[in-house]
Design a protein around this motif. Sequence first.
Motif, PDB file in Angstrom:
ATOM      1  N   THR A   1     -10.166   0.001  -3.930  1.00  0.00           N
ATOM      2  CA  THR A   1      -9.789  -0.531  -2.616  1.00  0.00           C
ATOM      3  C   THR A   1     -10.389  -1.911  -2.396  1.00  0.00           C
ATOM      4  N   GLN A   2     -11.609  -2.107  -2.891  1.00  0.00           N
ATOM      5  CA  GLN A   2     -12.275  -3.395  -2.696  1.00  0.00           C
ATOM      6  C   GLN A   2     -11.690  -4.466  -3.617  1.00  0.00           C
ATOM      7  N   ARG A   3     -11.389  -4.097  -4.863  1.00  0.00           N
ATOM      8  CA  ARG A   3     -10.906  -5.086  -5.830  1.00  0.00           C
ATOM      9  C   ARG A   3      -9.456  -5.479  -5.572  1.00  0.00           C
ATOM     10  N   TRP A   4      -8.611  -4.485  -5.279  1.00  0.00           N
ATOM     11  CA  TRP A   4      -7.184  -4.769  -5.123  1.00  0.00           C
ATOM     12  C   TRP A   4      -6.739  -4.870  -3.655  1.00  0.00           C
ATOM     13  N   GLY A   5      -7.671  -4.599  -2.745  1.00  0.00           N
ATOM     14  CA  GLY A   5      -7.345  -4.718  -1.325  1.00  0.00           C
ATOM     15  C   GLY A   5      -6.281  -3.727  -0.871  1.00  0.00           C
ATOM     16  N   VAL A   6      -6.363  -2.487  -1.354  1.00  0.00           N
ATOM     17  CA  VAL A   6      -5.379  -1.468  -0.983  1.00  0.00           C
ATOM     18  C   VAL A   6      -6.078  -0.353  -0.210  1.00  0.00           C
ATOM     19  N   ALA A   7      -5.251   0.529   0.356  1.00  0.00           N
ATOM     20  CA  ALA A   7      -5.795   1.662   1.099  1.00  0.00           C
ATOM     21  C   ALA A   7      -6.355   2.706   0.133  1.00  0.00           C
ATOM     22  N   MET A   8      -7.222   3.578   0.673  1.00  0.00           N
ATOM     23  CA  MET A   8      -7.821   4.632  -0.127  1.00  0.00           C
ATOM     24  C   MET A   8      -6.754   5.534  -0.741  1.00  0.00           C
ATOM     25  N   ALA A   9      -5.691   5.819   0.007  1.00  0.00           N
ATOM     26  CA  ALA A   9      -4.626   6.684  -0.495  1.00  0.00           C
ATOM     27  C   ALA A   9      -3.940   6.064  -1.708  1.00  0.00           C
ATOM     28  N   THR A  10      -3.779   4.752  -1.693  1.00  0.00           N
ATOM     29  CA  THR A  10      -3.156   4.066  -2.827  1.00  0.00           C
ATOM     30  C   THR A  10      -4.053   4.138  -4.056  1.00  0.00           C
ATOM     31  N   ALA A  11      -5.347   3.920  -3.856  1.00  0.00           N
ATOM     32  CA  ALA A  11      -6.296   4.000  -4.965  1.00  0.00           C
ATOM     33  C   ALA A  11      -6.292   5.405  -5.571  1.00  0.00           C
ATOM     34  N   THR A  12      -6.287   6.424  -4.706  1.00  0.00           N
ATOM     35  CA  THR A  12      -6.259   7.812  -5.179  1.00  0.00           C
ATOM     36  C   THR A  12      -4.991   8.091  -5.978  1.00  0.00           C
ATOM     37  N   LYS A  13      -3.865   7.561  -5.519  1.00  0.00           N
ATOM     38  CA  LYS A  13      -2.593   7.782  -6.206  1.00  0.00           C
ATOM     39  C   LYS A  13      -2.595   7.131  -7.586  1.00  0.00           C
ATOM     40  N   ALA A  14      -3.230   5.984  -7.717  1.00  0.00           N
ATOM     41  CA  ALA A  14      -3.297   5.305  -9.014  1.00  0.00           C
ATOM     42  C   ALA A  14      -4.094   6.141 -10.020  1.00  0.00           C
ATOM     43  N   LEU A  15      -5.250   6.656  -9.588  1.00  0.00           N
ATOM     44  CA  LEU A  15      -6.061   7.474 -10.484  1.00  0.00           C
ATOM     45  C   LEU A  15      -5.370   8.797 -10.803  1.00  0.00           C
TER      46      LEU A  15
END
Length: 305
Positions: free
Chosen positions: A35-49
């Motif tokens: 979220t900090q590096r790509w400036g996205v929401a937590m839900a987006t980060a979770t979906k990527a992983l």
Amino acid sequence: MTQPPYARIAAELRRRIQAGELAPGDRVPSTRAITQRWGVAMATATKALTALRHEGLVRAVPGVGTVVADTAPQARSASSTAEDPAVRTRVVRAAMALADAEGTAGLTMRRVAAELGIPTMSLYRHVANKEQLLALMVDAAFAGEPLPTRPPEGWRARLELSAAIQWRLYRAHPWLAAALNLSRPLLVPHGMRHIEWALAALDGLGLDADTRMHAAVTLFGYVRGQAIDTEPEARATRSSGITGEQWMDAQHDRMTALLAQGRLPHFASVADEVALSSTSLYEFGLTTLLDGLATRISMVKPTAQ
């Protein structure tokens, strides 16, 4: 078509894994770091992983975070795949020592590299992945006690010798029996020599090819089956500090009370007269199996010994 943010993040992490920038066992960015590096929401980060987990590229480790999976494919150059037999031997020996002491559950490429004091990625120059490493360990275990060049006289003595060697190997390496699978057998030359040995021992006795092969594989599978509890027992002893014999002794009063109910009369009548052990069960079963094979041989060749 523009990729959604989670897909772009997953693609970047996938590239780093496949390029070897992130090695098996290395931590990947956490959801917070994403979220900090790509400036996205937590839900987006979770979906990527989650997408990477579904591909088998990463896995979650409690107390650690998300790490690169041991089976994640790594890009290799021609020079990086060059094998050094001496180094590979060191890798296999280190892995076997770890498995002998702790089992295979915690055996990872990263752990083996740590034992050798080398970077994890350098292992992949000599071993493709954990599956290949395990196959090399199995083959090395069987190579550690080879069959003799001169077999004893008689088919039965030859099969007894092969079985005895296998039994010793399973006891010396508790992980070995569980590493084998007769449904999807590992093509390990030194292990396969036991099948070759059995087939040669049964040659010339009047048995057809189908019977000889089934007898050879059945014998191999029998010894393995009797040893399959070796690793769970070793693991239970390590975790509890109580040996199998001590555990059985602790159950004496409970067993006595159970038999006193009278619902297991035949069991109760022999319980105090018989001492069972893994070795006694192995020896009884082997004798019975070979007695049955002897009967079968006598039906086609009465003079066979």
